[in-house]
Design a protein around this motif. Structure first.
Motif, PDB file in Angstrom:
ATOM      1  N   GLY A  22       0.805  -1.221   0.000  1.00  0.00           N
ATOM      2  CA  GLY A  22       0.000   0.000   0.000  1.00  0.00           C
ATOM      3  C   GLY A  22       0.837   1.270   0.000  1.00  0.00           C
ATOM      4  N   ARG A  23       2.036   1.213  -0.552  1.00  0.00           N
ATOM      5  CA  ARG A  23       2.947   2.364  -0.545  1.00  0.00           C
ATOM      6  C   ARG A  23       2.998   3.043  -1.917  1.00  0.00           C
ATOM      7  NH1 ARG A  23       6.796  -1.454   1.398  1.00  0.00           N
ATOM      8  NH2 ARG A  23       8.097  -0.730  -0.319  1.00  0.00           N
ATOM      9  N   SER A  24       1.849   3.491  -2.391  1.00  0.00           N
ATOM     10  CA  SER A  24       1.784   4.116  -3.712  1.00  0.00           C
ATOM     11  C   SER A  24       2.641   5.376  -3.787  1.00  0.00           C
ATOM     12  CB  SER A  24       0.333   4.445  -4.082  1.00  0.00           C
ATOM     13  OG  SER A  24      -0.230   5.350  -3.153  1.00  0.00           O
ATOM     14  N   GLN A  25       2.726   6.114  -2.709  1.00  0.00           N
ATOM     15  CA  GLN A  25       3.512   7.351  -2.740  1.00  0.00           C
ATOM     16  C   GLN A  25       5.009   7.072  -2.833  1.00  0.00           C
ATOM     17  OE1 GLN A  25       2.030  10.346  -3.337  1.00  0.00           O
ATOM     18  NE2 GLN A  25       0.350   8.893  -3.537  1.00  0.00           N
ATOM     19  N   ASP A  26       5.469   5.929  -2.327  1.00  0.00           N
ATOM     20  CA  ASP A  26       6.870   5.546  -2.497  1.00  0.00           C
ATOM     21  C   ASP A  26       7.179   5.299  -3.973  1.00  0.00           C
ATOM     22  OD1 ASP A  26       7.105   5.710   0.244  1.00  0.00           O
ATOM     23  OD2 ASP A  26       7.341   3.552   0.564  1.00  0.00           O
ATOM     24  N   ILE A  27       6.228   4.667  -4.666  1.00  0.00           N
ATOM     25  CA  ILE A  27       6.406   4.430  -6.104  1.00  0.00           C
ATOM     26  C   ILE A  27       6.484   5.764  -6.832  1.00  0.00           C
ATOM     27  CG2 ILE A  27       5.366   3.462  -8.195  1.00  0.00           C
ATOM     28  CD1 ILE A  27       3.944   1.411  -6.308  1.00  0.00           C
ATOM     29  N   TRP A  28       5.569   6.672  -6.523  1.00  0.00           N
ATOM     30  CA  TRP A  28       5.518   7.976  -7.189  1.00  0.00           C
ATOM     31  C   TRP A  28       6.799   8.773  -6.929  1.00  0.00           C
ATOM     32  CZ3 TRP A  28       5.558  13.183  -6.103  1.00  0.00           C
ATOM     33  CH2 TRP A  28       5.130  14.024  -7.125  1.00  0.00           C
ATOM     34  N   LYS A  29       7.258   8.782  -5.696  1.00  0.00           N
ATOM     35  CA  LYS A  29       8.463   9.549  -5.350  1.00  0.00           C
ATOM     36  C   LYS A  29       9.711   9.009  -6.052  1.00  0.00           C
ATOM     37  CE  LYS A  29       6.794  10.940  -0.824  1.00  0.00           C
ATOM     38  NZ  LYS A  29       6.882  10.674   0.621  1.00  0.00           N
ATOM     39  N   ALA A  30       9.784   7.696  -6.279  1.00  0.00           N
ATOM     40  CA  ALA A  30      10.950   7.089  -6.918  1.00  0.00           C
ATOM     41  C   ALA A  30      10.883   7.159  -8.446  1.00  0.00           C
ATOM     42  CB  ALA A  30      11.079   5.630  -6.480  1.00  0.00           C
ATOM     43  N   ALA A  31       9.740   7.575  -8.980  1.00  0.00           N
ATOM     44  CA  ALA A  31       9.552   7.612 -10.440  1.00  0.00           C
ATOM     45  C   ALA A  31      10.371   8.732 -11.073  1.00  0.00           C
ATOM     46  CB  ALA A  31       8.074   7.791 -10.771  1.00  0.00           C
ATOM     47  N   ASP A  32      10.532   8.644 -12.371  1.00  0.00           N
ATOM     48  CA  ASP A  32      11.245   9.630 -13.169  1.00  0.00           C
ATOM     49  C   ASP A  32      10.565  11.005 -13.046  1.00  0.00           C
ATOM     50  OD1 ASP A  32      13.291   9.677 -15.626  1.00  0.00           O
ATOM     51  OD2 ASP A  32      11.585  10.967 -16.121  1.00  0.00           O
ATOM     52  N   HIS A 103      20.851   3.875 -13.249  1.00  0.00           N
ATOM     53  CA  HIS A 103      19.628   3.931 -12.438  1.00  0.00           C
ATOM     54  C   HIS A 103      18.397   3.844 -13.336  1.00  0.00           C
ATOM     55  CE1 HIS A 103      16.833   5.085  -9.311  1.00  0.00           C
ATOM     56  NE2 HIS A 103      16.366   6.007 -10.117  1.00  0.00           N
ATOM     57  N   MET A 104      17.450   2.989 -12.967  1.00  0.00           N
ATOM     58  CA  MET A 104      16.199   2.837 -13.710  1.00  0.00           C
ATOM     59  C   MET A 104      15.097   3.573 -12.959  1.00  0.00           C
ATOM     60  SD  MET A 104      17.032   0.829 -16.238  1.00  0.00           S
ATOM     61  CE  MET A 104      15.731  -0.149 -16.905  1.00  0.00           C
ATOM     62  N   ALA A 105      14.341   4.397 -13.689  1.00  0.00           N
ATOM     63  CA  ALA A 105      13.233   5.144 -13.076  1.00  0.00           C
ATOM     64  C   ALA A 105      11.978   4.951 -13.914  1.00  0.00           C
ATOM     65  CB  ALA A 105      13.581   6.622 -12.968  1.00  0.00           C
ATOM     66  N   LEU A 106      10.869   4.740 -13.246  1.00  0.00           N
ATOM     67  CA  LEU A 106       9.576   4.525 -13.897  1.00  0.00           C
ATOM     68  C   LEU A 106       9.131   5.768 -14.653  1.00  0.00           C
ATOM     69  CD1 LEU A 106       7.172   2.452 -14.052  1.00  0.00           C
ATOM     70  CD2 LEU A 106       6.174   3.748 -12.151  1.00  0.00           C
ATOM     71  N   VAL A 107       8.805   5.598 -15.930  1.00  0.00           N
ATOM     72  CA  VAL A 107       8.254   6.710 -16.714  1.00  0.00           C
ATOM     73  C   VAL A 107       6.853   6.394 -17.218  1.00  0.00           C
ATOM     74  CG1 VAL A 107      10.432   7.755 -17.427  1.00  0.00           C
ATOM     75  CG2 VAL A 107       9.412   6.002 -18.848  1.00  0.00           C
ATOM     76  N   GLY A 108       6.414   5.140 -17.069  1.00  0.00           N
ATOM     77  CA  GLY A 108       5.072   4.793 -17.498  1.00  0.00           C
ATOM     78  C   GLY A 108       4.581   3.511 -16.867  1.00  0.00           C
ATOM     79  N   TYR A 109       3.295   3.487 -16.529  1.00  0.00           N
ATOM     80  CA  TYR A 109       2.656   2.286 -15.991  1.00  0.00           C
ATOM     81  C   TYR A 109       1.235   2.224 -16.521  1.00  0.00           C
ATOM     82  CZ  TYR A 109       0.376  -1.032 -12.880  1.00  0.00           C
ATOM     83  OH  TYR A 109      -0.327  -2.106 -12.396  1.00  0.00           O
ATOM     84  N   ASN A 110       0.840   1.026 -16.943  1.00  0.00           N
ATOM     85  CA  ASN A 110      -0.513   0.806 -17.419  1.00  0.00           C
ATOM     86  C   ASN A 110      -0.906  -0.610 -17.052  1.00  0.00           C
ATOM     87  OD1 ASN A 110      -2.868   0.343 -18.973  1.00  0.00           O
ATOM     88  ND2 ASN A 110      -2.182   1.789 -20.519  1.00  0.00           N
ATOM     89  N   ILE A 111      -2.172  -0.797 -16.705  1.00  0.00           N
ATOM     90  CA  ILE A 111      -2.681  -2.141 -16.446  1.00  0.00           C
ATOM     91  C   ILE A 111      -3.982  -2.321 -17.206  1.00  0.00           C
ATOM     92  CG2 ILE A 111      -3.788  -1.382 -14.294  1.00  0.00           C
ATOM     93  CD1 ILE A 111      -3.338  -4.325 -13.275  1.00  0.00           C
ATOM     94  N   GLN A 112      -4.100  -3.456 -17.847  1.00  0.00           N
ATOM     95  CA  GLN A 112      -5.330  -3.875 -18.513  1.00  0.00           C
ATOM     96  C   GLN A 112      -5.833  -5.105 -17.774  1.00  0.00           C
ATOM     97  OE1 GLN A 112      -6.707  -2.187 -21.191  1.00  0.00           O
ATOM     98  NE2 GLN A 112      -5.053  -0.734 -20.796  1.00  0.00           N
ATOM     99  N   SER A 113      -7.026  -4.993 -17.179  1.00  0.00           N
ATOM    100  CA  SER A 113      -7.550  -6.104 -16.396  1.00  0.00           C
ATOM    101  C   SER A 113      -9.081  -6.079 -16.398  1.00  0.00           C
ATOM    102  CB  SER A 113      -7.049  -6.035 -14.949  1.00  0.00           C
ATOM    103  OG  SER A 113      -7.715  -6.976 -14.144  1.00  0.00           O
ATOM    104  N   GLN A 114      -9.670  -7.076 -17.017  1.00  0.00           N
ATOM    105  CA  GLN A 114     -11.125  -7.193 -16.962  1.00  0.00           C
ATOM    106  C   GLN A 114     -11.566  -7.481 -15.533  1.00  0.00           C
ATOM    107  OE1 GLN A 114     -12.492 -10.040 -19.848  1.00  0.00           O
ATOM    108  NE2 GLN A 114     -12.217  -8.621 -21.542  1.00  0.00           N
TER     109      GLN A 114
END
Length: 119
Positions: A22-32, A103-114
């Motif tokens: 449940g640490r969505s803000q950690d993901i956002w802070k570490a992103a590009d 260093h790798m930084a997230l620049v995009g995320y997408n999920i497709q899920s019915q």
């Protein structure tokens, strides 16, 4: 190139651990920085929280596709993952930029899920 994919796979695992905790803000802070400019933290938090709430914890994630693209803006590595969660499955697309020092930084995320849409 193999090293870049291995680094991106480690980042996907880190993303999933943060998602499960449940640490969505950690993901956002570490992103590009470009990711953070395009997506407000509250907006991103709502998306990640919805994925976690509707699908549950990650049970298994398998790479089913990949791509790499070197541009003047950096080297981009895309991984497509078939992910099984507690309450369904989905196809996730992760895009990482490989920066200075590897260093790798997230620049995009997408999920497709019915399953996510139905829950």
């Amino acid at each position: 190139m193999k090293e870049s994919f291995a680094d991106a796979q480690m980042e996907v695992a880190r993303f999933h651990r943060a998602l499960d905790a449940g640490r969505s803000q950690d993901i956002w802070k570490a992103a590009d920085p470009d990711f953070r400019k395009a997506t407000q933290p509250a907006q991103f938090g709502m998306l990640i929280d919805a994925v976690h709430r509707k699908l549950g914890k990650v049970r298994q994630s398998k790479q089913v596709g990949w791509n790499t693209n070197a541009t003047t803006g950096g080297t981009f590595v895309s991984l497509t993952m078939q992910t099984t969660f507690e309450h369904g499955s989905g196809v996730e697309q992760f895009v990482y930029r490989k920066g200075d020092g590897g260093h790798m930084a997230l620049v995009g995320y997408n999920i497709q899920s019915q399953d996510m849409m139905m829950n």
